[in-house]
Design a protein around this motif. Structure first.
Motif, PDB file in Angstrom:
ATOM      1  N   THR B 158       0.834  -1.202   0.000  1.00  0.00           N
ATOM      2  CA  THR B 158       0.000   0.000   0.000  1.00  0.00           C
ATOM      3  C   THR B 158       0.866   1.247   0.000  1.00  0.00           C
ATOM      4  O   THR B 158       0.438   2.308  -0.385  1.00  0.00           O
ATOM      5  N   LEU B 184      -1.109  15.554   6.826  1.00  0.00           N
ATOM      6  CA  LEU B 184      -1.590  14.193   7.037  1.00  0.00           C
ATOM      7  C   LEU B 184      -1.032  13.260   5.966  1.00  0.00           C
ATOM      8  O   LEU B 184      -0.565  12.155   6.246  1.00  0.00           O
ATOM      9  N   HIS B 185      -1.073  13.744   4.741  1.00  0.00           N
ATOM     10  CA  HIS B 185      -0.577  12.913   3.648  1.00  0.00           C
ATOM     11  C   HIS B 185       0.931  12.694   3.785  1.00  0.00           C
ATOM     12  O   HIS B 185       1.423  11.577   3.664  1.00  0.00           O
ATOM     13  N   GLU B 187       2.630  12.770   6.417  1.00  0.00           N
ATOM     14  CA  GLU B 187       2.858  11.890   7.558  1.00  0.00           C
ATOM     15  C   GLU B 187       2.675  10.433   7.149  1.00  0.00           C
ATOM     16  O   GLU B 187       3.466   9.572   7.496  1.00  0.00           O
ATOM     17  N   SER B 188       1.629  10.171   6.383  1.00  0.00           N
ATOM     18  CA  SER B 188       1.389   8.789   5.976  1.00  0.00           C
ATOM     19  C   SER B 188       2.480   8.314   5.015  1.00  0.00           C
ATOM     20  O   SER B 188       2.689   7.127   4.850  1.00  0.00           O
ATOM     21  N   ARG B 189       3.167   9.237   4.379  1.00  0.00           N
ATOM     22  CA  ARG B 189       4.283   8.868   3.507  1.00  0.00           C
ATOM     23  C   ARG B 189       5.596   8.883   4.281  1.00  0.00           C
ATOM     24  O   ARG B 189       6.652   8.763   3.669  1.00  0.00           O
ATOM     25  N   SER B 239       3.926  11.343  -3.821  1.00  0.00           N
ATOM     26  CA  SER B 239       3.734   9.942  -4.123  1.00  0.00           C
ATOM     27  C   SER B 239       5.025   9.375  -4.699  1.00  0.00           C
ATOM     28  O   SER B 239       5.652   9.999  -5.538  1.00  0.00           O
ATOM     29  N   SER B 241       5.089   6.676  -6.369  1.00  0.00           N
ATOM     30  CA  SER B 241       4.777   5.870  -7.542  1.00  0.00           C
ATOM     31  C   SER B 241       5.420   6.449  -8.798  1.00  0.00           C
ATOM     32  O   SER B 241       5.244   7.618  -9.097  1.00  0.00           O
TER      33      SER B 241
END
Ligand SMILES: Nc1nc2c(ncn2[C@@H]2O[C@H](COP(=O)(O)OP(=O)(O)OP(=O)(O)O)[C@@H](O)[C@H]2O)c(=O)[nH]1
Ligand SMILES: Nc1ncnc2c1ncn2[C@@H]1O[C@H](COP(=O)(O)OP(=O)(O)O)[C@@H](O)[C@H]1O
Ligand SMILES: [Mg+2]
Ligand SMILES: [Mg+2]
Ligand SMILES: [Zn+2]
Ligand SMILES: [Zn+2]
Lengths: 231, 336
Positions: B158, B184-185, B187-189, B239, B241
């Motif tokens: 994920t 938030l983003h 942090e999640s990365r 990202s 990706s």
């Protein structure tokens, strides 16, 4: 026969995902049946039938649908075998966030949608935490960033699950999901003796037994009082 | 040999793996003040009733933490295995006939358009790439990364997905300001210099969007163009990706050419399903899909490239007209 249990909050896209996944099986001549468990009402049986899928439904009425599920899955399984399915998929709506219909050694899928909010994964109990595969739907209505944040929350709550994104409308991702659900070499012969992955809450109070009146004198059995003193 | 998670105290776990605090939080484990205990001891301190109430599954929490730490370490430690190219090996179309090409390699920095009627198989091709198909999808195609059979991790990770998708829909649904959202983003990365990265994203987004916005704007009140600009900028910068799929970005109120060159500057491969002439010709090549198969691959010709200039002019005019309308002006022949 393979049994696959699919659960998830109401309207998260369970039926949509199952329908798209079955499309892939049809193309491979794999025979699939569905058993739907719900509480008061469902039109899902109609949706499955319209897609040419053999379906049965069970409504739990006054019982918790997950409790009802465990009491009936063995019969449902036997029905599936009699029908000669390669896969029987059970769909049940997770209503109380506490129960989950997952059985040890039976593939457990939780369907949850991107719109439900980033704090939802944390609120869902065993239904999410003990699933083998978590399917995230409705990615088409949110941004890439929101998808990433949501998926990362799901993975934190259940790091052992395979997380897969499926669009319930277009079916994007459903072929991929289909490869994870069916195991040609697996043949579960019976559910007898198998166990739930997680116990369901022990709730038996006078209200479970039909009591309607409010007041301490009517409360018996497993009663617990809210603490309003502090927060 | 380092000691296993079971042997460490909670304090030691959090010190060694700071990210584990997110795990504790998501599992509603209040570990503050329990740092001296091992996780096992802490879990064992719950009463029967608490275990029941919290639907706590001790062994699962333990196994989960181990898995979580392993995943996070591999995400953080992964020397970003650089994707330099993507190769499509032919499969079959819907009639089972072989596709009309030998092999097709796309390199970072390239934009590829995908064209073909509805139902022809555009999404399936994008799906094959995302799933790094190994002759195990309905098309029988095989996808190679850097010329080799790729690591299976691309399928299920994920955090490290091969493909990021800019969806057609331009809504944000979270109830957050731009700043909170980007943090938030980030942090999640697991991004470290968050403030700097967030600043960079908003600067780029404002560069792409017609109307400016700032960090305190709630994301749900951004206009379509602003949302799109923020999404592109965020995806390009945050990202990991290496491949970006774009579904039709026309009429989005952003500078599309700038958006694309921005994505390319981040060493991405961009694939877009589009029939917008400007976008399609901005691509270096275009894949024509028919009946489920890649029918041909067209290099954007010199003539098309010169036409691109004309199309851009028309496009700019239309955008100016749109801006005039927005300002409440009356259009005249001159404004075209
Ligand atoms: N945009 C979008 N809509 C979806 C997606 N998946 C499902 N839906 C829609 O969401 C609604 C609910 O989907 P269902 O499949 O009926 O959900 P469910 O979980 O089976 O619902 P219950 O069985 O009633 O609990 C339907 O209108 C679907 O069309 C998706 O990926 N994207
Ligand atoms: N080569 C192929 N062989 C078999 N089925 C295919 C092939 N290509 C596409 N399909 C199927 O055709 C359907 C339509 O394709 P899709 O990719 O959704 O089209 P589009 O995105 O161009 O509208 C999908 O169900 C897809 O799985
Ligand atoms: Mg349903
Ligand atoms: Mg499509
Ligand atoms: Zn329940
Ligand atoms: Zn009760």
């Amino acid at each position: 026969m393979n049994l696959v249990t699919v659960s998830g909050p109401p309207s998260s896209g369970k039926t949509a995902v199952i329908l798209k996944t079955i499309d892939s099986y049809k193309r491979q001549n794999i025979n699939v049946g569905v058993i739907k468990f719900d509480c008061l009402h469902t039109d899902d049986d109609f949706l499955y039938e319209r897609a040419g899928i053999t379906v049965r439904k069970g409504l739990s009425g006054g019982l918790c649908p997950d409790h009802y599920f465990v009491s009936n899955i063995e019969e449902a399984f036997a029905w599936g075998q009699k029908e000669g399915f390669d896969i029987l998929i059970s769909e049940s709506a997770g209503l109380c966030n506490r129960c989950s219909p997952y059985i040890k050694d039976v593939k457990a899928i939780c369907v949850i949608d991107n719109l439900s909010g980033i704090n939802t994964p944390k609120k869902i109990g065993p239904m999410l935490k003990s699933a083998d595969i978590v399917v995230i739907t409705k990615g088409d209505i949110v941004s890439q960033a929101e998808r990433e944040v949501f998926a990362s929350r799901v993975s934190t709550v259940n790091p052992r699950a395979t997380v897969i994104h499926v669009n319930g409308l277009t079916g994007q991702g459903s072929f991929e999901l289909s490869t994870l659900l069916y195991d040609r070499d697996l043949d579960t012969e019976s559910l007898k003796g198998k166990e739930l992955r997680f116990s369901m809450p022990a709730a038996l109070c006078s209200y479970c037994l039909g009591e309607k009146r409010i007041g301490e004198q009517y409360q018996m059995g497993n009663v617990r009082k809210i603490n309003l003193e502090e927060n | 040999m380092s000691r296993s998670v079971e042997e460490l105290t909670i304090g030691e776990i959090l010190e060694k793996y700071p990210f584990a605090s997110a795990y504790m939080e998501q599992h509603n484990l209040e570990v503050e003040g329990k740092e001296h205990l091992s996780l096992g001891e802490y879990l064992a301190s719950f009463s029967e009733e608490e275990i029941e109430d919290r639907a706590l599954d001790g062994p699962a929490v333990m196994l989960g933490l181990r898995e979580y730490i392993a995943r996070m370490l591999s995400f953080l430690g992964a020397d970003e295995q650089k994707v330099r190219s993507l190769t499509i090996l032919p499969g079959t179309n819907k009639s089972g006939e072989p596709e009309g090409f030998e092999e097709f390699t796309i390199r970072t920095g390239e934009i590829i358009a995908i064209v073909g009627p509805t139902g022809s198989g555009k999404s399936r091709l994008l799906g094959d790439i995302e799933w790094v198909a190994q002759r195990d999808t309905p098309t029988n195609r095989q996808i190679l990364i850097n010329g080799e059979k790729p690591d299976q991790k691309w399928r299920f990770s994920t955090s490290d997905k091969l493909v990021a998708q800019l969806s057609q829909n331009m809504n944000f649904v979270m109830d957050l300001t731009v700043e909170e959202f980007l943090h938030l983003h980030a942090e999640s990365r697991m991004v470290e210099n968050r403030k700097e990265v967030v600043g960079k994203i908003i600067a780029c987004a404002n560069d792409l969007a017609g109307e400016k916005f700032d960090l305190t704007t709630p994301i749900t009140s951004l206009s379509g163009g602003q949302s799109r600009a923020l999404m592109i900028s965020d995806t390009a910068i945050l990202s990991r990706s290496p491949i970006i799929l774009i579904d039709e970005i026309e009429n989005a109120g952003i500078d599309r050419k700038k958006a694309l060159s921005f994505l390319l500057s981040q060493e991405k491969i961009v694939l877009m399903a589009t029939h917008d002439p400007m976008l399609a010709l901005l691509g270096h090549k275009r894949i024509v899909i028919r009946n489920g198969g890649i029918d041909k691959i067209i290099d954007t010709s010199e003539e098309e490239r010169t036409m691109l200039g004309e199309i851009e002019k028309v496009d700019r005019k239309v955008q100016n007209l749109r801006a005039s309308l927005r300002r409440g002006e009356i259009l005249t022949k001159d404004s075209f």
